[in-house]
Design an enzyme around this catalytic site. Structure first.
Site: not given
Ligand code: ZN
Length: 342
Positions: A214, A267, A293
């Site tokens: 991430k 991500k 998003s």
């Molecule tokens: Zn978080």
């Protein structure tokens, strides 16, 4: 053999031919729909920067979950907006936490829908960081001079103490009916800690989907509005990954696999397709990607200006993630894409 014997256009002449030789296909079965649950009743509040995405009270979340399932989307992932935030992220792990309530209600009404539970503390912490924060003092005179008081280095996100809260949250979510535990915090060792806690709680069959790679990304901007999780000071670069590092991403994934992750995730998705492809080459676990998003908001905004064809760009963006190697895609487009694929 080159031109004129070879003519690649031969197989592009009709949709039938193109379909026959298509290498990558999208299916609703690979999509996961993210949902934001908030307190109250009858609440359906649109997120300003994410048109079509809502903060939903539990009753509305049940309606949304039922609709999502009826479109052929097999899974949702839940994020929570708690009533109150504090320094221990109580709302994340308490039995009557907002996600726990939603999971119980959705499981009761739509039992076949797979519920993933995002495990992180930022939405529940008063300071908005993903772990426990404590004041830190400069390690050396040089560091003290380089970082005057009041800037980022005067606090620290405490890794090992945070693991306990993440583990507690995971057990609480699984007990409430969450089928898959999905830690997104990026603390070191959290997959092992969560696996251990689940096993000791008699939840050995609950799988872990780790947000293994991430990245600290500006594409999360609109999410922070949706989940009300903007850090009150500093940023997340001391725990989320540097966007420049693909090899480090492989190390992150490898560690999570060793600690017991059942599935892994990259991500964001579109700015990191090379990382997805590299992970697909190297690891044999089911691989997920999160179309975040900001990716969603960019497409929606351009479409609202009639600058792009929304549906075609939406499908092309999902196809690119699938082609890069992700078998599971978390996306705010899940419902709309499933409609087009029906
Ligand atoms: Zn978080």
């Amino acid at each position: 053999m080159g031109f004129p014997i070879t003519r690649l256009r031969r197989l592009r002449q009709s949709e039938q031919l193109r379909s026959m030789v298509r290498e990558t296909r999208l299916s609703p079965a690979s999509l996961v729909y993210p949902m934001f649950v908030c307190p109250g009743e009858g609440v359906r509040k649109e997120v300003r920067s994410m048109p079509g995405v809502f903060n939903l009270s539990v009753d509305e979340a049940v309606i949304e979950a039922r609709q999502t399932h009826s479109l052929g989307v097999p899974a949702i992932i839940l994020f929570g907006l708690p009533e109150k935030k504090d320094e221990l992220a109580t709302g994340a792990w308490t039995e009557d936490g907002i996600v726990q309530q939603a999971a119980r209600a959705i499981k009761g009404e739509v039992p076949k829908l797979v519920i993933m539970g995002d495990v992180c503390l930022c939405e529940y912490m008063s300071h908005g960081h993903c772990g426990i924060v404590r004041p830190a003092h400069p390690q050396s005179l040089g560091a003290a001079v380089a970082a005057p008081p009041g800037v980022a280095s005067d606090y620290e996100i405490v890794n090992d103490a945070t693991l306990e809260l993440l583990a507690r949250t995971s057990v609480s979510l699984a007990r409430a009916g969450v089928d898959i535990i999905a830690p997104s915090d990026m603390m070191d060792g959290r997959v092992g800690a969560i696996r251990n806690a689940l096993d000791h709680a008699g939840l050995a069959n609950t799988p872990i989907l780790s947000y293994a790679a991430k990245f600290a990304s500006a594409f999360y901007g609109p999410f922070r509005e949706a989940a009300d999780s903007t850090p009150q000071f500093g940023d997340r670069r001391s725990y989320q990954m540097d966007g420049a590092n693909r090899r480090e991403a492989m190390r992150e994934i490898e560690l999570d696999v060793e600690e017991g992750a059942d599935m892994i995730m990259v991500k964001p998705a579109m700015p990191y397709l090379d990382v997805i492809a590299a992970a697909r080459e190297r690891f044999d676990l089911p691989l997920a990607a999160y179309q975040v998003s900001g990716e969603y908001a960019m497409i929606e905004a351009a479409a609202r200006n009639n600058w792009i064809d929304r549906d075609r760009v939406m499908m092309e963006s999902l196809l690119s993630i699938r082609r890069a190697g992700a078998s599971i895609i978390l996306t705010y487009f899940a419902k709309d894409a499933a409609k087009l694929l029906a």
